[in-house]
Design a protein around this motif. Structure first.
Motif, short mmCIF file in Angstrom:
data_model
loop_
_atom_site.label_atom_id
_atom_site.label_comp_id
_atom_site.label_asym_id
_atom_site.label_seq_id
_atom_site.Cartn_x
_atom_site.Cartn_y
_atom_site.Cartn_z
N ARG A 87 17.20 66.01 -29.64
CA ARG A 87 15.82 65.70 -29.27
C ARG A 87 15.76 65.06 -27.88
NH1 ARG A 87 12.06 61.84 -33.04
NH2 ARG A 87 10.07 62.61 -32.31
N GLU A 88 16.65 64.09 -27.65
CA GLU A 88 16.70 63.44 -26.34
C GLU A 88 17.09 64.45 -25.26
OE1 GLU A 88 17.96 58.91 -27.64
OE2 GLU A 88 19.51 60.44 -27.43
N ARG A 89 18.04 65.31 -25.57
CA ARG A 89 18.46 66.34 -24.62
C ARG A 89 17.31 67.28 -24.28
NH1 ARG A 89 23.49 66.59 -26.51
NH2 ARG A 89 22.87 67.84 -28.29
N HIS A 90 16.54 67.67 -25.30
CA HIS A 90 15.40 68.57 -25.08
C HIS A 90 14.38 67.91 -24.15
CE1 HIS A 90 12.14 71.36 -25.78
NE2 HIS A 90 11.37 70.34 -26.12
N VAL A 91 14.02 66.68 -24.42
CA VAL A 91 13.04 65.97 -23.59
C VAL A 91 13.60 65.79 -22.18
CG1 VAL A 91 11.85 63.77 -23.25
CG2 VAL A 91 11.90 64.82 -25.51
N PHE A 92 14.87 65.40 -22.08
CA PHE A 92 15.48 65.16 -20.78
C PHE A 92 15.47 66.42 -19.93
CE2 PHE A 92 19.22 65.21 -18.02
CZ PHE A 92 18.92 64.12 -17.22
N PHE A 93 15.93 67.54 -20.50
CA PHE A 93 15.99 68.78 -19.72
C PHE A 93 14.60 69.35 -19.42
CE2 PHE A 93 20.49 69.18 -21.23
CZ PHE A 93 21.04 69.04 -19.97
N ALA A 94 13.68 69.20 -20.35
CA ALA A 94 12.32 69.67 -20.08
C ALA A 94 11.71 68.88 -18.93
CB ALA A 94 11.46 69.53 -21.33
N ARG A 95 12.01 67.61 -18.89
CA ARG A 95 11.47 66.74 -17.84
C ARG A 95 12.16 67.00 -16.50
NH1 ARG A 95 7.33 63.77 -16.15
NH2 ARG A 95 7.90 61.71 -15.39
N VAL A 96 13.49 67.11 -16.51
CA VAL A 96 14.25 67.25 -15.26
C VAL A 96 14.28 68.70 -14.76
CG1 VAL A 96 16.54 67.00 -14.24
CG2 VAL A 96 15.67 65.23 -15.74
N LEU A 97 14.62 69.63 -15.62
CA LEU A 97 14.77 71.02 -15.18
C LEU A 97 13.43 71.75 -15.07
CD1 LEU A 97 17.90 72.17 -17.18
CD2 LEU A 97 17.77 71.44 -14.81
N ASP A 98 12.61 71.61 -16.09
CA ASP A 98 11.33 72.32 -16.10
C ASP A 98 10.22 71.52 -15.42
OD1 ASP A 98 12.66 74.27 -17.52
OD2 ASP A 98 11.98 73.52 -19.46
N GLU A 99 10.51 70.27 -15.08
CA GLU A 99 9.56 69.37 -14.42
C GLU A 99 8.25 69.26 -15.20
OE1 GLU A 99 9.25 70.85 -10.42
OE2 GLU A 99 11.32 70.33 -9.97
N ARG A 100 8.38 69.16 -16.50
CA ARG A 100 7.20 69.02 -17.36
C ARG A 100 6.80 67.57 -17.48
NH1 ARG A 100 8.22 72.08 -22.72
NH2 ARG A 100 6.08 71.39 -23.03
N GLY A 101 5.53 67.33 -17.68
CA GLY A 101 5.02 65.98 -17.83
C GLY A 101 5.15 65.49 -19.26
N TYR A 120 12.68 59.82 -23.42
CA TYR A 120 13.23 60.16 -22.10
C TYR A 120 13.98 58.98 -21.49
CZ TYR A 120 13.37 61.31 -17.14
OH TYR A 120 13.78 61.52 -15.86
N TYR A 121 13.36 57.82 -21.48
CA TYR A 121 14.01 56.67 -20.85
C TYR A 121 15.20 56.16 -21.66
CZ TYR A 121 10.34 56.69 -17.41
OH TYR A 121 9.52 57.07 -16.39
N ARG A 122 15.15 56.33 -22.97
CA ARG A 122 16.30 55.98 -23.80
C ARG A 122 17.46 56.91 -23.49
NH1 ARG A 122 14.54 56.71 -29.20
NH2 ARG A 122 13.41 54.76 -28.94
N ALA A 123 17.17 58.20 -23.33
CA ALA A 123 18.21 59.17 -22.97
C ALA A 123 18.82 58.83 -21.62
CB ALA A 123 17.64 60.58 -22.96
N LEU A 124 17.98 58.49 -20.65
CA LEU A 124 18.50 58.09 -19.33
C LEU A 124 19.43 56.89 -19.44
CD1 LEU A 124 15.57 58.31 -16.76
CD2 LEU A 124 17.70 59.55 -16.73
N ARG A 125 19.00 55.90 -20.22
CA ARG A 125 19.81 54.69 -20.38
C ARG A 125 21.15 55.02 -21.04
NH1 ARG A 125 16.07 51.59 -22.58
NH2 ARG A 125 16.65 52.05 -24.70
N LYS A 126 21.15 55.87 -22.06
CA LYS A 126 22.39 56.26 -22.73
C LYS A 126 23.32 57.02 -21.79
CE LYS A 126 20.71 56.58 -27.49
NZ LYS A 126 20.46 57.51 -28.61
#
Length: 136
Positions: A87-101, A120-126
């Motif tokens: 789930r974190e990976r999905h949100v992270f890649f959607a935000r970074v790669l697809d530049e989704r809001g 998203y921010y939890r994934a970044l921290r991890k």
């Protein structure tokens, strides 16, 4: 966590620098991946009559199902990305790669804006923590 990061403290500056690094690294790898895929498609068009090497085909089949992170060159980043949930990976890649809001991700996942932002921010921290551990 929900306080605005104005980049004035040392921690906030480091967080901003790391986020920028991570975003740039993933985007560059995405672009390289796309360029390579286009080159492969062009080469396949030129070599349709040439017999195909079975060993190479098996290797390509094995990697075809893997997501982009499995092809990253930075082993610390790859290991860190493997350490977060799907789930974190999905949100992270959607935000970074697809530049989704966060709004569109929240709508897709059936969560609120803050819920997706938290993921998203939890994934970044991890990722940051895991990369720091691996680099020591």
């Amino acid at each position: 966590m929900w306080q605005k990061n104005n980049g004035k403290s040392e921690t906030e500056v480091l967080q901003n620098l790391f986020t920028a690094y991570l975003t740039t690294a993933v985007r560059r790898r995405r672009n390289d991946y796309i360029k390579q895929a286009v080159r492969i498609q062009q080469m396949e068009g030129m070599t349709e009559d040439i017999p195909y090497n079975q060993d190479q085909r098996a290797e390509e089949d094995m990697f075809r199902g893997l997501p982009l992170p499995m092809q990253l060159e930075d082993s610390a980043l790859l290991h860190a990305l493997k350490g977060i949930s799907e789930r974190e990976r999905h949100v992270f890649f959607a935000r970074v790669l697809d530049e989704r809001g966060f709004e569109s991700l929240a709508e897709e996942m059936g969560l609120g804006y803050k819920g997706v932002a938290t993921i998203y921010y939890r994934a970044l921290r991890k990722i940051k923590k895991k990369m720091k551990e691996l680099r020591k």
